[in-house]
Design an enzyme around this catalytic site. Structure first.
Site, PDB file in Angstrom:
ATOM      1  N   SER A 327     -11.853   0.714  37.528  1.00 38.24           N
ATOM      2  CA  SER A 327     -12.335   0.471  38.887  1.00 38.24           C
ATOM      3  C   SER A 327     -11.593   1.377  39.866  1.00 38.24           C
ATOM      4  CB  SER A 327     -12.148  -1.022  39.227  1.00 38.24           C
ATOM      5  OG  SER A 327     -12.833  -1.374  40.391  1.00 38.24           O
ATOM      6  N   ASP A 383     -23.245  -1.951  35.263  1.00 38.02           N
ATOM      7  CA  ASP A 383     -22.157  -2.034  36.239  1.00 38.02           C
ATOM      8  C   ASP A 383     -22.506  -1.229  37.485  1.00 38.02           C
ATOM      9  OD1 ASP A 383     -19.781  -2.398  37.542  1.00 38.02           O
ATOM     10  OD2 ASP A 383     -18.554  -1.291  36.095  1.00 38.02           O
ATOM     11  N   HIS A 438     -18.585  -5.726  35.271  1.00 38.56           N
ATOM     12  CA  HIS A 438     -17.491  -4.831  35.667  1.00 38.56           C
ATOM     13  C   HIS A 438     -16.179  -5.172  34.976  1.00 38.56           C
ATOM     14  CE1 HIS A 438     -15.544  -1.858  38.138  1.00 38.56           C
ATOM     15  NE2 HIS A 438     -14.759  -2.727  38.726  1.00 38.56           N
TER      16      HIS A 438
END
Length: 534
Positions: A327, A383, A438
């Protein structure tokens, strides 16, 4: 001309609609029969008993499909190109709830044996941009991706998220204990440095402070760490590997507030190279009034990298730098790689990121390529985070590449993409779960089972499936793995000797201290520096 009454016309339309529905039903029935018969032909069925229920499962002799090491030609088998639909997926389900009950018997090992990579590590780390190694996915590369993904996962597992804790935002363990506590000593690395980042800049919700008044730091958060391979591991992988793991965000919804964020110059202001300003602020912010960020995250990490590179090169060793993150951590990894390649141009640098957003413009991408930084982006189709910033316009402008190459405000991804799909795994739910898509543990599960884009999920995948639900609810109900199971016992409370439930204090050696972060120049692993003592 015959005039048809409205009532007759309606009747004909109804008959036509019914006929179409019947035809569609027949077609679907034929497809289902075809799937069932073809599946029954290719698989051998048996009954397996779980506690309080019987389940129908399949056993199929499976041999992992992988190319010979670094072969140039790909071979595709017709009988392996079939990807099962949802019906066939249930039929090939191989694990039940009984598989997760510890009965004191030998179970399948949780990891595959390690190979000796000393002669091929450069190819594994992208020397030839991973040509012929991704589809099908080479088993050596798969294990390396999972290894670095677990280094990134450690930044979540050890982070103190408790808003009621005075140490909220810090690491729960000192760096000498980190890998021992998280069961990562199996990889053969030692942590040498913790990295802290400023929290007063405009960042997402996960930078919010503790609910209580007194905290370990009002300005900083633990953002990651630097580690280095041990002697034994260095011999296996063919060089001394320095790893930098950056921590990311918690929820992908945090990215929606800044879809078209401002791009900012990195380095020379006359250069066309630009990156997203929020990422750059986290990486470069510092303040003399703070305990942990008198130097920025950038300065902390580069000082440690330069120290380690110098130490091991003086011993005549070959050194590499591998940067990983999930991320936001993947975004910081690219900024880190850009800086490292600028200051250490002769160092082999690779980035392995998971679910990372776009970071900079086209000039930033081209500059990293020019400096020889090798980047492997692992993404999941469902995602949303890898599609931001610039989710609104970038996909369209990518088609106009000849024109947009001159537009410095257009975001671009960097490196080679390994794209995964939630639907490939028979163990994952197929509904919509923005947070689950995610989740890093879910990413690692998909990597561990990935063989190729047109191949079934790997039957002999070793990684523990239960880890997927560590901080999500992505596993199917048949496995009976509770959601979000990774937490402190009794939410951190302990029963003391006086018969009361209390929140315990931290051990003195685990309390964050800027003094324990000063590594010794004579000890690369930093064991000569002291712990923080009260």
């Amino acid at each position: 001309m015959e005039v048809v009454s409205p009532s007759k016309q309606v009747t004909r339309e109804e008959i036509t609609r019914k006929t179409r529905r019947v035809r569609k039903f027949r077609i679907r029935l034929k497809v289902i029969k075809k799937v069932v018969f073809s599946t029954m032909k290719n698989y051998r069925l048996h009954l397996s008993c779980a506690s309080s229920m019987k389940q129908l499962s399949m056993v199929r002799n499976h041999q992992e499909v992988a190319s010979e090491p670094f072969q140039c030609a790909k071979t595709k088998q017709n009988n392996a190109s079939y990807r099962p639909n949802s019906l066939a997926k249930h039929l090939k389900f191989i694990r039940t709830a009984s598989d997760f009950i510890d009965r004191g018997v030998y179970m399948t090992p949780a990891r595959s044996p390690k190979e000796h990579l000393s002669t091929k590590w450069r190819e594994i780390h992208g020397l030839y941009n991973w040509d012929n190694l991704l589809d099908p996915l080479h088993p050596w590369l798969r294990r390396e991706i999972v290894k670095y993904g677990e280094f990134a996962q450690a930044t979540y597992d050890a982070f103190d998220f408790d808003p009621l804790s005075e140490f909220c935002g810090s690491c729960r363990y000192n760096r000498h204990r980190l890998f021992d506590e998280l069961k990562l000593t199996k990889h053969g690395y030692k942590v040498t440095k913790y990295i802290y980042a400023m929290s007063h800049v405009d960042v997402p919700r996960w930078f919010e402070r503790s609910y209580i008044g007194e905290t370990w730091s009002k300005d900083s958060n633990w953002m990651g760490y630097v580690a280095v391979s041990t002697d034994d591991e260095s011999e296996r992988i063919g060089r001394r590997d320095i790893v930098i793991a950056w921590r990311g965000t918690i929820a992908p919804s945090e990215w929606f507030t800044d879809l078209m964020a401002k791009l900012e110059h990195i380095g020379d202001e006359n250069s066309p190279v630009k990156v997203e300003c929020g990422f750059l602020n986290i990486y470069t912010s510092k303040s003399e009034s703070t305990r942990y960020n008198k130097s920025s995250a950038s300065e902390q990490v580069m000082k440690e990298v330069n120290r380690l590179v110098k130490f091991y090169r003086e011993k005549g060793e070959e050194v590499s730098l591998t940067i990983t993150g999930h991320s936001l951590g993947g975004a910081l990894a690219l900024l880190n790689a850009h800086e490292a390649a600028t200051s250490l141009p002769d160092l082999f640098i690779s980035v392995i990121s998971f679910g990372a957003p776009r970071v900079g413009n086209i000039a930033f991408r081209d500059k990293l390529n020019e400096m020889g930084v090798k980047t492997l982006r692992v993404v999941v189709k469902q995602d949303i985070v890898p599609k931001v910033p610039g989710i609104v316009f970038n996909k369209f402008l990518h088609k106009l590449n000849a024109i947009t190459r001159r537009l410095n405000w257009v975001y671009r991804h960097v490196g080679v993409e390994l794209k995964l799909d939630v639907s490939m795994s028979p163990y994952l739910k197929q509904g919509f779960d923005l947070l689950g898509f995610h989740n890093l543990e879910m990413y690692l599960h998909l990597v561990d089972g990935f063989l190729g884009k047109k191949l079934n999920f790997r039957r002999n995948a070793r990684r523990d499936v239960a880890l997927v639900n560590k901080a999500s609810d992505m596993l199917i109900e048949e496995l009976r793995i509770p959601e979000n199971w990774y937490q402190l016992p009794n939410k951190g409370l302990v029963f003391n000797s006086y018969g009361r439930w209390v929140k315990p204090g931290r051990n003195s050696e685990d309390k964050p201290s800027p003094f324990s972060e000063a590594s010794s120049t004579h000890d690369p692993l930093g064991y000569s520096d002291g712990y923080f003592k009260l």
